[in-house]
Design a protein around this motif. Structure first.
Motif, short mmCIF file in Angstrom:
data_model
loop_
_atom_site.label_atom_id
_atom_site.label_comp_id
_atom_site.label_asym_id
_atom_site.label_seq_id
_atom_site.Cartn_x
_atom_site.Cartn_y
_atom_site.Cartn_z
N SER A 42 1.93 -16.55 39.64
CA SER A 42 3.36 -18.06 39.07
C SER A 42 4.23 -17.74 40.36
N GLY A 43 4.78 -16.88 40.60
CA GLY A 43 6.04 -16.83 40.49
C GLY A 43 7.59 -17.33 40.15
N THR A 44 7.41 -18.35 39.08
CA THR A 44 8.61 -18.32 38.60
C THR A 44 8.36 -17.67 36.80
N LEU A 45 7.64 -16.34 36.43
CA LEU A 45 7.71 -16.09 35.17
C LEU A 45 8.94 -14.41 34.80
N PHE A 46 9.94 -14.74 34.80
CA PHE A 46 10.62 -13.46 35.33
C PHE A 46 10.17 -12.72 34.05
N PRO A 47 10.70 -11.35 33.86
CA PRO A 47 10.39 -10.68 34.88
C PRO A 47 8.90 -9.82 35.43
N THR A 172 11.24 -22.55 36.31
CA THR A 172 12.48 -21.81 36.03
C THR A 172 12.76 -21.02 35.22
N ASN A 173 13.31 -20.67 34.59
CA ASN A 173 14.19 -19.98 33.57
C ASN A 173 15.94 -20.42 33.66
N ASP A 174 15.67 -20.94 34.47
CA ASP A 174 17.56 -21.14 34.32
C ASP A 174 17.36 -22.41 33.83
N GLN A 175 16.40 -23.22 34.43
CA GLN A 175 16.21 -24.56 33.70
C GLN A 175 15.84 -24.95 32.24
N TYR A 176 14.67 -24.03 32.01
CA TYR A 176 14.62 -23.69 30.86
C TYR A 176 15.55 -23.64 30.05
N MET A 197 14.74 -10.56 28.51
CA MET A 197 14.76 -10.45 29.86
C MET A 197 16.00 -11.60 30.30
N ALA A 198 14.91 -12.06 30.45
CA ALA A 198 16.41 -13.95 30.69
C ALA A 198 17.10 -14.08 30.43
N ILE A 199 17.26 -14.52 29.02
CA ILE A 199 18.84 -13.76 28.81
C ILE A 199 19.86 -13.51 29.10
N GLN A 200 19.15 -11.95 29.25
CA GLN A 200 20.26 -10.74 29.88
C GLN A 200 20.32 -11.10 31.31
N ALA A 201 19.71 -12.29 31.66
CA ALA A 201 19.46 -12.36 33.27
C ALA A 201 20.94 -13.55 33.72
N MET A 202 20.56 -14.17 32.90
CA MET A 202 21.72 -15.25 32.72
C MET A 202 22.62 -15.50 31.36
N PRO A 203 23.31 -14.54 31.37
CA PRO A 203 24.09 -14.57 30.24
C PRO A 203 24.95 -15.74 30.40
N GLU A 204 25.88 -16.54 31.17
CA GLU A 204 26.68 -17.70 31.21
C GLU A 204 25.89 -18.43 30.51
N ILE A 205 24.45 -18.61 30.67
CA ILE A 205 23.95 -20.11 29.61
C ILE A 205 23.84 -19.38 28.24
N GLN A 257 12.97 -3.24 30.67
CA GLN A 257 13.96 -2.15 29.90
C GLN A 257 13.05 -1.62 28.17
N ALA A 258 12.08 -1.35 28.48
CA ALA A 258 11.66 -1.25 27.02
C ALA A 258 10.12 -0.44 27.11
#
Length: 275
Positions: A42-47, A172-176, A197-205, A257-258
């Motif tokens: 997909s190229g959009t599924l972090f990580p 992408t995750n930021d949109q979701y 991991m998505a939440i950890q990468a974007m703690p401002e949301i 990280q696990a």
């Protein structure tokens, strides 16, 4: 004369089966002998599959494929699709396999097969930080707006629980996450480790994983057309070697990280069957 006809027909049937088996074996041999793999992702599924800050495609599944290619002296071309596109490309043979944190359930098992597990996980829910989106259990999904890609098992679970589905196409995750935070949607059902991991990468949301509401243990792997046995077995042998020499664990810790090669020690509140 009748007996001769029966014998002749039987012989022809046997020859037909033998020809079919030979053709299948030839196709499988060609798949393993190819110098280049076409891999759907997909190229959009972090990580698992995403573009990093240097605009390079990477991720847990992607780097596993890159390591497999190195060990088997293959070149890799990645083609990016949404979930349905990946499944179609593998089924039609335009991709050799797919690498995008795939698990199998329902009718997909009839057409596809997975490699040995490269990740164990379970389902969780992302909700708003301020009010948990009014959700305390899976039964509270009724009437809530659940975000996801249309045909995934997680959207099927949400629908089964009475949620209103809001479909995205390879977003992408930021949109979701932003859409949950601003109230356009209420919840995202998905894999726990990817959500963490998505939440950890974007703690401002301002969103979070709903604690202690976990469901459906699962295992994921690389996805193949069911008939493509030879290639899958060749890759499985290399994955076993990568597990044994610690390569998979190293990649797991790098991206999640696990140690996702171990079954997680959590309480699963419910298992929901999907078609």
């Amino acid at each position: 004369m009748a007996l001769l006809s029966i014998v002749t027909l039987t012989t022809l049937a046997a020859c037909g089966k033998q020809t079919s088996d030979t053709t299948q074996s030839k196709k499988e041999s060609e798949n393993t002998d190819k110098k280049e793999w076409v891999v759907a992702t997909s190229g959009t599924l972090f990580p698992s599959s995403y573009y990093n800050d240097d605009n390079k495609l990477t991720g847990y599944d992607v780097e596993i494929v890159n390591e497999l290619a190195k060990r088997l002296d293959k070149k890799v071309t990645y083609k990016e699709y949404n979930v349905d596109g990946m499944l179609t490309s593998v089924q039609k043979g335009s991709a050799d396999f797919a690498a995008n944190d795939f698990s199998l359930s329902g009718k997909r098992k009839d057409k596809f097969a997975l490699s040995i597990p490269i990740k164990y996980s379970f389902g969780s829910m992302i909700v708003r930080e301020s009010d948990d989106s009014g959700i305390k259990s899976l039964n509270d999904l009724k009437g809530k707006k659940s975000a996801g890609e249309a045909t995934t098992s997680y959207m099927k679970i949400a629908e089964k629980k009475g949620a209103e589905l809001v479909s995205y196409d390879n977003a992408t995750n930021d949109q979701y996450l932003t859409d949950v935070a601003n109230g356009r949607t209420d919840v995202i059902l998905n894999d726990y480790y990817k959500q963490k991991m998505a939440i950890q990468a974007m703690p401002e949301i301002p969103v979070k994983i709903l604690e202690d509401v976990y469901f459906n243990e699962e295992q994921s792997g690389l996805l193949f057309k069911k008939e493509n046995v030879a290639l899958r077995e060749e890759i499985d042998r290399q994955l076993e070697a990568m597990k044994k020499d610690g390569t998979l664990k190293k990649l797991s810790e790098q991206f999640f990280q696990a140690d996702v090669l171990e079954k997680p020690d959590v309480t699963i509140t419910e298992t929901i069957a999907v078609d």
